[in-house]
Write a protein that holds these residues in place. Sequence first.
Motif, short mmCIF file in Angstrom:
data_model
loop_
_atom_site.label_atom_id
_atom_site.label_comp_id
_atom_site.label_asym_id
_atom_site.label_seq_id
_atom_site.Cartn_x
_atom_site.Cartn_y
_atom_site.Cartn_z
N THR A 279 0.84 -1.19 0.00
CA THR A 279 0.00 0.00 0.00
C THR A 279 0.88 1.25 0.00
OG1 THR A 279 -0.09 0.22 2.42
CG2 THR A 279 -1.72 -1.25 1.38
N GLN A 280 0.25 2.38 -0.23
CA GLN A 280 0.99 3.64 -0.19
C GLN A 280 1.60 3.86 1.19
OE1 GLN A 280 1.41 5.70 -2.93
NE2 GLN A 280 2.78 6.95 -1.71
N ALA A 281 0.93 3.38 2.22
CA ALA A 281 1.38 3.62 3.59
C ALA A 281 2.56 2.76 4.01
CB ALA A 281 0.21 3.38 4.57
N ASN A 282 2.77 1.61 3.34
CA ASN A 282 3.86 0.72 3.80
C ASN A 282 4.96 0.54 2.76
OD1 ASN A 282 2.92 -1.14 1.91
ND2 ASN A 282 2.12 -2.58 3.40
N LEU A 283 5.13 1.49 1.87
CA LEU A 283 6.14 1.38 0.82
C LEU A 283 7.54 1.13 1.38
CD1 LEU A 283 5.06 4.26 -1.62
CD2 LEU A 283 4.66 1.80 -1.87
N ALA A 284 7.86 1.81 2.47
CA ALA A 284 9.22 1.71 3.03
C ALA A 284 9.53 0.30 3.53
CB ALA A 284 9.38 2.70 4.17
N SER A 285 8.51 -0.45 3.89
CA SER A 285 8.75 -1.80 4.41
C SER A 285 8.43 -2.88 3.37
CB SER A 285 7.89 -2.05 5.66
OG SER A 285 6.51 -1.94 5.36
N THR A 286 8.01 -2.46 2.18
CA THR A 286 7.72 -3.44 1.13
C THR A 286 8.58 -3.14 -0.10
OG1 THR A 286 5.77 -2.12 0.42
CG2 THR A 286 5.39 -3.95 1.96
N ILE A 287 7.99 -2.59 -1.13
CA ILE A 287 8.71 -2.48 -2.41
C ILE A 287 9.89 -1.52 -2.38
CG2 ILE A 287 6.68 -3.16 -3.75
CD1 ILE A 287 6.32 -0.21 -4.52
N CYS A 288 9.92 -0.60 -1.42
CA CYS A 288 11.01 0.38 -1.37
C CYS A 288 12.06 0.07 -0.31
CB CYS A 288 10.44 1.79 -1.13
SG CYS A 288 9.29 2.37 -2.40
N ARG A 289 11.93 -1.06 0.35
CA ARG A 289 12.86 -1.36 1.43
C ARG A 289 14.23 -1.74 0.89
NH1 ARG A 289 10.04 -7.01 3.22
NH2 ARG A 289 11.25 -8.43 1.89
N LYS A 290 15.25 -1.44 1.66
CA LYS A 290 16.62 -1.79 1.27
C LYS A 290 16.78 -3.31 1.31
CE LYS A 290 18.73 2.52 2.87
NZ LYS A 290 19.75 3.14 3.77
N GLY A 291 17.50 -3.82 0.36
CA GLY A 291 17.71 -5.26 0.30
C GLY A 291 16.73 -5.97 -0.62
N GLY A 292 15.74 -5.22 -1.10
CA GLY A 292 14.82 -5.81 -2.07
C GLY A 292 13.60 -6.44 -1.45
N TYR A 293 12.63 -6.67 -2.29
CA TYR A 293 11.33 -7.19 -1.83
C TYR A 293 10.85 -8.36 -2.68
CZ TYR A 293 6.18 -7.23 -1.49
OH TYR A 293 4.88 -7.61 -1.36
N THR A 294 11.11 -8.30 -3.97
CA THR A 294 10.46 -9.23 -4.90
C THR A 294 10.96 -10.67 -4.79
OG1 THR A 294 12.03 -8.76 -6.71
CG2 THR A 294 10.08 -7.35 -6.52
N SER A 295 12.22 -10.87 -4.45
CA SER A 295 12.76 -12.23 -4.44
C SER A 295 12.07 -13.13 -3.41
CB SER A 295 14.27 -12.21 -4.16
OG SER A 295 14.53 -11.62 -2.89
N GLY A 296 11.59 -12.54 -2.33
CA GLY A 296 10.96 -13.32 -1.28
C GLY A 296 9.51 -13.68 -1.54
N ILE A 297 8.91 -13.09 -2.58
CA ILE A 297 7.49 -13.35 -2.85
C ILE A 297 7.25 -13.95 -4.23
CG2 ILE A 297 6.78 -11.47 -1.32
CD1 ILE A 297 6.09 -9.91 -3.95
N ARG A 298 8.30 -14.10 -5.00
CA ARG A 298 8.15 -14.58 -6.38
C ARG A 298 7.85 -16.08 -6.41
NH1 ARG A 298 9.68 -12.08 -10.96
NH2 ARG A 298 10.94 -10.57 -9.77
N PRO A 299 6.83 -16.51 -7.17
CA PRO A 299 6.54 -17.94 -7.29
C PRO A 299 7.71 -18.68 -7.92
CG PRO A 299 4.70 -16.62 -8.09
CD PRO A 299 5.85 -15.68 -7.90
N SER A 300 7.86 -19.95 -7.60
CA SER A 300 8.95 -20.75 -8.14
C SER A 300 8.71 -21.06 -9.62
CB SER A 300 9.09 -22.05 -7.36
OG SER A 300 7.96 -22.89 -7.60
N THR A 301 9.79 -21.37 -10.31
CA THR A 301 9.68 -21.68 -11.74
C THR A 301 8.92 -22.99 -11.97
OG1 THR A 301 11.86 -22.74 -11.64
CG2 THR A 301 11.78 -20.43 -12.36
N SER A 302 8.83 -23.83 -10.96
CA SER A 302 8.06 -25.06 -11.10
C SER A 302 6.58 -24.75 -11.26
CB SER A 302 8.27 -25.97 -9.89
OG SER A 302 7.80 -25.36 -8.70
#
Length: 224
Positions: A101-124
């Motif tokens: 959400t707009q309110a939690n950007l700093a702890s989600t998509i804008c956080r240091k260290g990245g966000y997407t790798s921990g939520i991405r579905p596996s290639t399987s």
Amino acid sequence: MRSTHRAASSVLLAALFVAGCSPDSLGGLSESASGTPAAGPSGTAPATGAVGRAIAVGAGPQKTYTVQQQPAADSCHYRYLKGEPLEDPKCTPGAISPAVTQANLASTICRKGGYTSGIRPSTSVTGKEKKLNAASYGFTGRMEDAEYDHLISLQLGGDPNDYRNLWVEPADPGHSKGSGVNNKKDPVETKLHTAVCKGQVTLAAAQQAIVTDWTTALTTLHLA
């Protein structure tokens, strides 16, 4: 008492008419009493961007992802703008994650260290979905050169595995066969992500721009 009740009802109906409402419309609102948009196809409420249509809300990040059912074979059709492939908005309208959400950007998509790798579905999971979605779009090109793309990217709060947010994106015009995935949409997503994290545009505006037309998203938001 009855005459008084009828008179009061007449006054109420007259007031509704002046306000532009009808008794029937009161029972058929598209929004709830709290102002929340009606639920989308998945049973979750869609989110409304700065302008344009509402965007559906998906299930969000899951501990375990499962292969999602895709649209029927050959039911989706690519659009092209100056040779660039665009998704079929009926099959791939986009879906956002309720976790961002707009309110939690700093702890989600804008956080240091990245966000997407921990939520991405596996290639399987996505590998099977990609083949099914290729059939949905009637894609017959090299799968290695096509990207199974999140219409609203994960770095813009797109839902990780909602079928409405994923499509087989063909290679760009002039792309050398066999050279792998390299789409011009990717840098657009990165620029939008940077703008959102810097506070130059809102999350909703970026999401709305990308689902409307990724080729014009930066120009629309005056980021080009």
